[in-house]
Design a protein around this motif. Structure first.
Motif, PDB file in Angstrom:
ATOM      1  N   GLU A  60     -26.328  41.442  29.411  1.00 21.68           N
ATOM      2  CA  GLU A  60     -25.707  42.765  29.379  1.00 21.68           C
ATOM      3  C   GLU A  60     -26.138  43.564  28.159  1.00 21.68           C
ATOM      4  OE1 GLU A  60     -23.103  45.941  30.656  1.00 21.68           O
ATOM      5  OE2 GLU A  60     -24.346  44.408  31.591  1.00 21.68           O
ATOM      6  N   LEU A  61     -26.252  42.927  27.004  1.00 23.30           N
ATOM      7  CA  LEU A  61     -26.675  43.649  25.808  1.00 23.30           C
ATOM      8  C   LEU A  61     -28.117  44.131  25.962  1.00 23.30           C
ATOM      9  CD1 LEU A  61     -25.912  44.729  23.069  1.00 23.30           C
ATOM     10  CD2 LEU A  61     -26.566  42.531  22.080  1.00 23.30           C
ATOM     11  N   THR A  62     -28.974  43.308  26.525  1.00 26.27           N
ATOM     12  CA  THR A  62     -30.359  43.719  26.774  1.00 26.27           C
ATOM     13  C   THR A  62     -30.392  44.919  27.720  1.00 26.27           C
ATOM     14  OG1 THR A  62     -31.184  41.484  26.425  1.00 26.27           O
ATOM     15  CG2 THR A  62     -32.595  42.960  27.694  1.00 26.27           C
ATOM     16  N   ARG A  63     -29.603  44.877  28.773  1.00 25.23           N
ATOM     17  CA  ARG A  63     -29.548  45.982  29.724  1.00 25.23           C
ATOM     18  C   ARG A  63     -29.076  47.258  29.042  1.00 25.23           C
ATOM     19  NH1 ARG A  63     -26.316  48.985  32.649  1.00 25.23           N
ATOM     20  NH2 ARG A  63     -24.387  48.087  31.841  1.00 25.23           N
ATOM     21  N   LEU A  64     -28.002  47.153  28.260  1.00 23.01           N
ATOM     22  CA  LEU A  64     -27.456  48.327  27.581  1.00 23.01           C
ATOM     23  C   LEU A  64     -28.440  48.918  26.576  1.00 23.01           C
ATOM     24  CD1 LEU A  64     -23.818  47.048  27.016  1.00 23.01           C
ATOM     25  CD2 LEU A  64     -24.522  48.929  28.530  1.00 23.01           C
ATOM     26  N   LEU A  65     -29.159  48.068  25.874  1.00 24.57           N
ATOM     27  CA  LEU A  65     -30.126  48.553  24.893  1.00 24.57           C
ATOM     28  C   LEU A  65     -31.286  49.281  25.559  1.00 24.57           C
ATOM     29  CD1 LEU A  65     -30.139  45.560  22.409  1.00 24.57           C
ATOM     30  CD2 LEU A  65     -29.175  47.845  22.021  1.00 24.57           C
ATOM     31  N   HIS A  66     -31.636  48.888  26.765  1.00 22.81           N
ATOM     32  CA  HIS A  66     -32.692  49.594  27.499  1.00 22.81           C
ATOM     33  C   HIS A  66     -32.181  50.922  28.050  1.00 22.81           C
ATOM     34  CE1 HIS A  66     -35.978  46.769  27.295  1.00 22.81           C
ATOM     35  NE2 HIS A  66     -35.145  45.785  27.558  1.00 22.81           N
ATOM     36  N   VAL A  67     -30.947  50.934  28.527  1.00 20.42           N
ATOM     37  CA  VAL A  67     -30.364  52.139  29.112  1.00 20.42           C
ATOM     38  C   VAL A  67     -30.003  53.161  28.037  1.00 20.42           C
ATOM     39  CG1 VAL A  67     -28.354  53.012  30.382  1.00 20.42           C
ATOM     40  CG2 VAL A  67     -29.491  50.931  31.138  1.00 20.42           C
ATOM     41  N   ALA A  68     -29.403  52.698  26.960  1.00 23.42           N
ATOM     42  CA  ALA A  68     -28.931  53.595  25.892  1.00 23.42           C
ATOM     43  C   ALA A  68     -29.220  52.976  24.530  1.00 23.42           C
ATOM     44  CB  ALA A  68     -27.442  53.860  26.048  1.00 23.42           C
ATOM     45  N   PRO A  69     -30.471  53.058  24.059  1.00 22.19           N
ATOM     46  CA  PRO A  69     -30.799  52.465  22.757  1.00 22.19           C
ATOM     47  C   PRO A  69     -30.113  53.205  21.618  1.00 22.19           C
ATOM     48  CG  PRO A  69     -32.682  53.659  23.633  1.00 22.19           C
ATOM     49  CD  PRO A  69     -31.622  53.689  24.690  1.00 22.19           C
ATOM     50  N   PRO A  70     -29.693  52.463  20.592  1.00 25.44           N
ATOM     51  CA  PRO A  70     -29.084  53.125  19.432  1.00 25.44           C
ATOM     52  C   PRO A  70     -30.132  53.897  18.650  1.00 25.44           C
ATOM     53  CG  PRO A  70     -29.327  50.790  19.018  1.00 25.44           C
ATOM     54  CD  PRO A  70     -29.752  51.024  20.437  1.00 25.44           C
ATOM     55  N   ASN A  71     -29.721  54.901  17.951  1.00 24.37           N
ATOM     56  CA  ASN A  71     -30.619  55.712  17.137  1.00 24.37           C
ATOM     57  C   ASN A  71     -30.571  55.175  15.706  1.00 24.37           C
ATOM     58  OD1 ASN A  71     -32.297  57.676  16.201  1.00 24.37           O
ATOM     59  ND2 ASN A  71     -30.754  59.285  16.190  1.00 24.37           N
ATOM     60  N   PRO A  92      -7.024  37.948  27.938  1.00 22.75           N
ATOM     61  CA  PRO A  92      -7.234  36.496  27.921  1.00 22.75           C
ATOM     62  C   PRO A  92      -7.588  35.886  29.267  1.00 22.75           C
ATOM     63  CG  PRO A  92      -4.916  37.008  27.685  1.00 22.75           C
ATOM     64  CD  PRO A  92      -5.655  38.306  27.631  1.00 22.75           C
ATOM     65  N   ALA A  93      -7.349  36.547  30.373  1.00 19.36           N
ATOM     66  CA  ALA A  93      -7.604  35.961  31.689  1.00 19.36           C
ATOM     67  C   ALA A  93      -9.004  36.253  32.207  1.00 19.36           C
ATOM     68  CB  ALA A  93      -6.564  36.483  32.682  1.00 19.36           C
ATOM     69  N   THR A  94      -9.873  36.750  31.370  1.00 16.64           N
ATOM     70  CA  THR A  94     -11.214  37.146  31.773  1.00 16.64           C
ATOM     71  C   THR A  94     -12.096  35.925  32.051  1.00 16.64           C
ATOM     72  OG1 THR A  94     -11.008  39.104  30.396  1.00 16.64           O
ATOM     73  CG2 THR A  94     -13.205  38.490  31.030  1.00 16.64           C
ATOM     74  N   SER A  95     -12.974  36.038  33.077  1.00 14.42           N
ATOM     75  CA  SER A  95     -13.928  34.966  33.353  1.00 14.42           C
ATOM     76  C   SER A  95     -14.960  34.911  32.231  1.00 14.42           C
ATOM     77  CB  SER A  95     -14.638  35.217  34.687  1.00 14.42           C
ATOM     78  OG  SER A  95     -15.548  36.295  34.577  1.00 14.42           O
ATOM     79  N   SER A  96     -15.673  33.815  32.141  1.00  9.27           N
ATOM     80  CA  SER A  96     -16.694  33.652  31.099  1.00  9.27           C
ATOM     81  C   SER A  96     -17.764  34.719  31.215  1.00  9.27           C
ATOM     82  CB  SER A  96     -17.325  32.263  31.195  1.00  9.27           C
ATOM     83  OG  SER A  96     -16.360  31.273  30.966  1.00  9.27           O
ATOM     84  N   ARG A  97     -18.218  34.994  32.436  1.00 12.36           N
ATOM     85  CA  ARG A  97     -19.244  36.013  32.652  1.00 12.36           C
ATOM     86  C   ARG A  97     -18.729  37.388  32.240  1.00 12.36           C
ATOM     87  NH1 ARG A  97     -19.901  39.801  36.151  1.00 12.36           N
ATOM     88  NH2 ARG A  97     -18.268  39.045  37.518  1.00 12.36           N
ATOM     89  N   ARG A  98     -17.542  37.716  32.674  1.00 12.56           N
ATOM     90  CA  ARG A  98     -16.955  39.019  32.349  1.00 12.56           C
ATOM     91  C   ARG A  98     -16.728  39.143  30.847  1.00 12.56           C
ATOM     92  NH1 ARG A  98     -16.828  44.013  32.823  1.00 12.56           N
ATOM     93  NH2 ARG A  98     -14.825  45.032  32.907  1.00 12.56           N
ATOM     94  N   LEU A  99     -16.297  38.071  30.217  1.00  6.69           N
ATOM     95  CA  LEU A  99     -16.078  38.084  28.775  1.00  6.69           C
ATOM     96  C   LEU A  99     -17.382  38.374  28.038  1.00  6.69           C
ATOM     97  CD1 LEU A  99     -14.329  37.668  26.274  1.00  6.69           C
ATOM     98  CD2 LEU A  99     -14.717  35.202  26.529  1.00  6.69           C
ATOM     99  N   GLY A 100     -18.464  37.730  28.446  1.00  7.67           N
ATOM    100  CA  GLY A 100     -19.767  37.982  27.828  1.00  7.67           C
ATOM    101  C   GLY A 100     -20.193  39.429  27.973  1.00  7.67           C
ATOM    102  N   GLU A 101     -19.966  40.008  29.145  1.00 12.74           N
ATOM    103  CA  GLU A 101     -20.298  41.415  29.369  1.00 12.74           C
ATOM    104  C   GLU A 101     -19.459  42.337  28.495  1.00 12.74           C
ATOM    105  OE1 GLU A 101     -19.632  41.717  33.557  1.00 12.74           O
ATOM    106  OE2 GLU A 101     -21.612  40.902  34.065  1.00 12.74           O
ATOM    107  N   MET A 102     -18.167  42.047  28.392  1.00  8.88           N
ATOM    108  CA  MET A 102     -17.274  42.875  27.569  1.00  8.88           C
ATOM    109  C   MET A 102     -17.648  42.788  26.091  1.00  8.88           C
ATOM    110  SD  MET A 102     -13.748  42.144  29.697  1.00  8.88           S
ATOM    111  CE  MET A 102     -12.696  42.598  28.361  1.00  8.88           C
ATOM    112  N   LEU A 103     -18.015  41.609  25.639  1.00  3.27           N
ATOM    113  CA  LEU A 103     -18.445  41.445  24.250  1.00  3.27           C
ATOM    114  C   LEU A 103     -19.719  42.240  23.989  1.00  3.27           C
ATOM    115  CD1 LEU A 103     -17.815  37.621  23.810  1.00  3.27           C
ATOM    116  CD2 LEU A 103     -16.618  39.466  22.619  1.00  3.27           C
ATOM    117  N   ALA A 104     -20.658  42.196  24.934  1.00  2.00           N
ATOM    118  CA  ALA A 104     -21.908  42.943  24.783  1.00  2.00           C
ATOM    119  C   ALA A 104     -21.635  44.440  24.701  1.00  2.00           C
ATOM    120  CB  ALA A 104     -22.849  42.639  25.948  1.00  2.00           C
TER     121      ALA A 104
END
Length: 81
Positions: free
Chosen positions: A31-42, A59-71
């Motif tokens: 997810e972080l790689t995707r976001l950096l390609h879509v909207a790179p920081p300046n 706290p009830a988030t799945s592992s995949r969803r948690l990783g995406e939210m952290l990214a």
């Protein structure tokens, strides 16, 4: 676009008893790689940004969803800097 390097010294996940850290890591990186390609920081060359804290996550988030939210939280932190 230049190279962006993220160094995460420690990530503590309190309140997530059934989290699969490998899935969190995989989803975070994807997810972080995707976001950096879509909207790179300046960022100026050589500039560093410290993202010290992240918002509380459900706290009830799945592992995949948690990783995406952290990214998304990390991406928001570096794009606002």
């Amino acid at each position: 676009m230049g190279v962006i390097v993220f160094e995460i010294n420690e990530l503590v996940l309190n309140g997530f008893p059934r989290v699969d850290r490998d899935r969190v890591s995989e989803a975070f990186q994807r997810e972080l790689t995707r976001l950096l390609h879509v909207a790179p920081p300046n960022l100026e060359s050589g500039r560093t940004v410290d993202v010290v804290s992240l918002p509380a996550l459900p706290p009830a988030t799945s592992s995949r969803r948690l990783g995406e939210m952290l990214a998304r939280a990390v991406h928001d932190g570096v794009t606002r800097a």
